[in-house]
Write a protein that holds these residues in place. Structure first.
Motif, PDB file in Angstrom:
ATOM      1  N   SER A 242       2.619   9.904   1.904  1.00 31.07           N
ATOM      2  CA  SER A 242       2.308   8.809   2.930  1.00 31.07           C
ATOM      3  C   SER A 242       3.077   7.429   2.576  1.00 31.07           C
ATOM      4  O   SER A 242       3.276   7.233   1.560  1.00 31.07           O
ATOM      5  N   SER A 243       3.411   6.723   3.797  1.00 33.88           N
ATOM      6  CA  SER A 243       3.696   5.422   3.396  1.00 33.88           C
ATOM      7  C   SER A 243       2.799   4.590   2.600  1.00 33.88           C
ATOM      8  O   SER A 243       3.173   3.849   1.803  1.00 33.88           O
ATOM      9  N   ALA A 244       1.485   4.750   2.598  1.00 29.17           N
ATOM     10  CA  ALA A 244       0.594   4.013   2.044  1.00 29.17           C
ATOM     11  C   ALA A 244       0.638   4.608   0.540  1.00 29.17           C
ATOM     12  O   ALA A 244       0.461   3.575  -0.328  1.00 29.17           O
ATOM     13  N   ASP A 245       0.598   5.822   0.346  1.00 24.84           N
ATOM     14  CA  ASP A 245       0.893   6.218  -1.111  1.00 24.84           C
ATOM     15  C   ASP A 245       2.089   5.654  -1.759  1.00 24.84           C
ATOM     16  O   ASP A 245       2.145   5.187  -2.871  1.00 24.84           O
ATOM     17  N   VAL A 246       3.058   5.849  -1.091  1.00 22.67           N
ATOM     18  CA  VAL A 246       4.468   5.499  -1.610  1.00 22.67           C
ATOM     19  C   VAL A 246       4.533   3.842  -1.848  1.00 22.67           C
ATOM     20  O   VAL A 246       4.936   3.328  -2.968  1.00 22.67           O
ATOM     21  N   ALA A 247       3.721   2.846  -0.863  1.00 27.36           N
ATOM     22  CA  ALA A 247       3.680   1.792  -1.032  1.00 27.36           C
ATOM     23  C   ALA A 247       2.994   1.157  -2.592  1.00 27.36           C
ATOM     24  O   ALA A 247       3.128   0.308  -3.026  1.00 27.36           O
ATOM     25  N   SER A 248       1.746   1.872  -2.684  1.00 26.73           N
ATOM     26  CA  SER A 248       0.884   1.800  -3.727  1.00 26.73           C
ATOM     27  C   SER A 248       1.850   2.194  -5.040  1.00 26.73           C
ATOM     28  O   SER A 248       1.915   1.084  -6.025  1.00 26.73           O
ATOM     29  N   THR A 249       2.522   3.164  -5.029  1.00 25.35           N
ATOM     30  CA  THR A 249       3.477   3.598  -6.205  1.00 25.35           C
ATOM     31  C   THR A 249       4.557   2.483  -6.446  1.00 25.35           C
ATOM     32  O   THR A 249       4.754   2.039  -7.746  1.00 25.35           O
ATOM     33  N   GLY A 250       4.745   1.925  -5.396  1.00 22.36           N
ATOM     34  CA  GLY A 250       6.174   0.891  -5.565  1.00 22.36           C
ATOM     35  C   GLY A 250       5.500  -0.299  -6.006  1.00 22.36           C
ATOM     36  O   GLY A 250       6.183  -1.214  -6.848  1.00 22.36           O
ATOM     37  N   ALA A 251       4.160  -0.995  -5.368  1.00 23.99           N
ATOM     38  CA  ALA A 251       4.005  -2.153  -6.311  1.00 23.99           C
ATOM     39  C   ALA A 251       3.402  -1.869  -7.640  1.00 23.99           C
ATOM     40  O   ALA A 251       3.814  -2.708  -8.191  1.00 23.99           O
ATOM     41  N   ASP A 252       3.025  -0.662  -8.077  1.00 25.94           N
ATOM     42  CA  ASP A 252       2.981  -0.654  -9.530  1.00 25.94           C
ATOM     43  C   ASP A 252       4.081  -0.553 -10.136  1.00 25.94           C
ATOM     44  O   ASP A 252       4.421  -1.311 -11.563  1.00 25.94           O
ATOM     45  N   ALA A 253       5.307   0.005  -9.796  1.00 26.48           N
ATOM     46  CA  ALA A 253       6.562   0.080 -10.427  1.00 26.48           C
ATOM     47  C   ALA A 253       7.104  -1.299 -10.539  1.00 26.48           C
ATOM     48  O   ALA A 253       7.893  -1.853 -11.490  1.00 26.48           O
ATOM     49  N   GLY A 254       7.088  -2.034  -9.272  1.00 25.37           N
ATOM     50  CA  GLY A 254       7.669  -3.231  -9.445  1.00 25.37           C
ATOM     51  C   GLY A 254       6.984  -4.195 -10.473  1.00 25.37           C
ATOM     52  O   GLY A 254       7.629  -4.868 -11.132  1.00 25.37           O
TER      53      GLY A 254
ATOM     54  N   PRO B 228      13.466  -1.927  -9.939  1.00 22.62           N
ATOM     55  CA  PRO B 228      12.757  -0.846 -10.236  1.00 22.62           C
ATOM     56  C   PRO B 228      11.521  -0.378  -9.419  1.00 22.62           C
ATOM     57  O   PRO B 228      11.382   1.008  -9.103  1.00 22.62           O
ATOM     58  N   MET B 229      11.153  -1.281  -8.330  1.00 20.51           N
ATOM     59  CA  MET B 229      10.247  -0.676  -7.360  1.00 20.51           C
ATOM     60  C   MET B 229      10.850   0.053  -6.502  1.00 20.51           C
ATOM     61  O   MET B 229      10.421   1.109  -6.069  1.00 20.51           O
ATOM     62  N   LEU B 230      12.139  -0.312  -5.888  1.00 20.65           N
ATOM     63  CA  LEU B 230      12.790   0.061  -4.844  1.00 20.65           C
ATOM     64  C   LEU B 230      13.417   1.769  -5.553  1.00 20.65           C
ATOM     65  O   LEU B 230      13.287   2.722  -4.986  1.00 20.65           O
ATOM     66  N   LEU B 231      13.788   1.805  -6.708  1.00 19.36           N
ATOM     67  CA  LEU B 231      14.109   2.987  -7.181  1.00 19.36           C
ATOM     68  C   LEU B 231      12.894   4.076  -7.162  1.00 19.36           C
ATOM     69  O   LEU B 231      13.071   5.207  -7.037  1.00 19.36           O
ATOM     70  N   GLU B 232      12.016   3.546  -7.579  1.00 18.20           N
ATOM     71  CA  GLU B 232      10.570   4.333  -7.765  1.00 18.20           C
ATOM     72  C   GLU B 232      10.290   4.695  -6.541  1.00 18.20           C
ATOM     73  O   GLU B 232       9.941   6.131  -6.225  1.00 18.20           O
TER      74      GLU B 232
ATOM     75  N   GLY C 210       1.313   3.357  10.047  1.00 16.22           N
ATOM     76  CA  GLY C 210       2.011   4.205   9.271  1.00 16.22           C
ATOM     77  C   GLY C 210       3.093   3.191   8.483  1.00 16.22           C
ATOM     78  O   GLY C 210       4.028   3.461   7.676  1.00 16.22           O
ATOM     79  N   VAL C 211       3.246   2.052   8.945  1.00 13.82           N
ATOM     80  CA  VAL C 211       4.277   0.951   8.507  1.00 13.82           C
ATOM     81  C   VAL C 211       3.425  -0.024   7.425  1.00 13.82           C
ATOM     82  O   VAL C 211       2.560  -0.609   7.510  1.00 13.82           O
ATOM     83  N   GLU C 212       4.148  -0.073   6.292  1.00 14.77           N
ATOM     84  CA  GLU C 212       3.508  -0.821   4.968  1.00 14.77           C
ATOM     85  C   GLU C 212       4.534  -1.683   4.618  1.00 14.77           C
ATOM     86  O   GLU C 212       5.726  -1.481   4.524  1.00 14.77           O
ATOM     87  N   VAL C 213       3.939  -2.858   4.180  1.00 18.64           N
ATOM     88  CA  VAL C 213       4.825  -4.000   3.774  1.00 18.64           C
ATOM     89  C   VAL C 213       4.710  -4.322   2.529  1.00 18.64           C
ATOM     90  O   VAL C 213       3.357  -4.750   2.012  1.00 18.64           O
ATOM     91  N   LEU C 214       5.702  -4.380   1.441  1.00 18.93           N
ATOM     92  CA  LEU C 214       5.528  -4.931   0.345  1.00 18.93           C
ATOM     93  C   LEU C 214       6.486  -6.332  -0.052  1.00 18.93           C
ATOM     94  O   LEU C 214       7.707  -6.224   0.368  1.00 18.93           O
ATOM     95  N   ALA C 215       6.111  -7.354  -0.609  1.00 20.53           N
ATOM     96  CA  ALA C 215       6.870  -8.557  -0.791  1.00 20.53           C
ATOM     97  C   ALA C 215       6.917  -8.547  -2.193  1.00 20.53           C
ATOM     98  O   ALA C 215       6.387  -7.910  -3.210  1.00 20.53           O
ATOM     99  N   GLY C 216       8.320  -9.169  -2.548  1.00 19.72           N
ATOM    100  CA  GLY C 216       8.552  -9.445  -4.036  1.00 19.72           C
ATOM    101  C   GLY C 216       9.460  -8.137  -4.499  1.00 19.72           C
ATOM    102  O   GLY C 216       9.374  -7.669  -5.783  1.00 19.72           O
ATOM    103  N   VAL C 217      10.086  -7.447  -3.787  1.00 20.20           N
ATOM    104  CA  VAL C 217      11.026  -6.231  -4.115  1.00 20.20           C
ATOM    105  C   VAL C 217      11.573  -6.595  -5.334  1.00 20.20           C
ATOM    106  O   VAL C 217      12.257  -7.841  -5.476  1.00 20.20           O
TER     107      VAL C 217
END
Length: 128
Positions: A104-116, A91-95, A81-88
């Motif tokens: 889920s953390s996987a869904d949130v990580a996917s949304t964050g990557a797109d927003a970033g 906009p990514m953080l706020l989204e 359940g721990v996801e990691v995104l680089a290049g924060v």
């Protein structure tokens, strides 16, 4: 959760406070000059424990491959359940913070990557 070199993570957390106000289950972990990778990874694990509310945790890091990223990846390797995104970026953080509830953390990580990626815009003044 944020992890990065020096004041980067606390600085982004400060921007979040200004824009969204204080956030629950959100913490910034700074890599200090005198931190060993092992100690930093230990602090990251403790921070994951602190913020995990059962749906997992997304760790946003500054640079792919650097100590914050590799330490977070090691934590993720041992904790489901721990996801990691680089290049924060902000906009990514706020989204992520505004869209994380009930997901889920996987869904949130996917949304964050797109927003970033959408948050990077190039503007150039017209040439004469």
């Amino acid at each position: 959760m944020l992890a990065g070199h020096g004041a980067m993570a606390p600085g982004l957390a400060s921007a979040v406070d200004v824009i969204l106000g204080p956030q629950e289950a959100f913490v910034a972990v700074a890599l200090a000059d005198d931190d060993s990778p092992e100690r930093f990874q230990e602090r990251l694990g403790e921070a994951v424990d602190e913020v995990d509310r059962g749906a997992g945790v997304v760790v946003l890091t500054d640079l792919p491959g650097a100590t914050p990223f590799s330490s977070a990846a090691r934590v993720a390797h041992t904790r489901p359940g721990v996801e990691v995104l680089a290049g924060v970026n902000l906009p990514m953080l706020l989204e992520i913070l505004t869209q994380r509830d009930g997901r889920s953390s996987a869904d949130v990580a996917s949304t964050g990557a797109d927003a970033g990626a959408r948050g990077v815009i190039r503007w150039s003044a017209p040439t004469t």
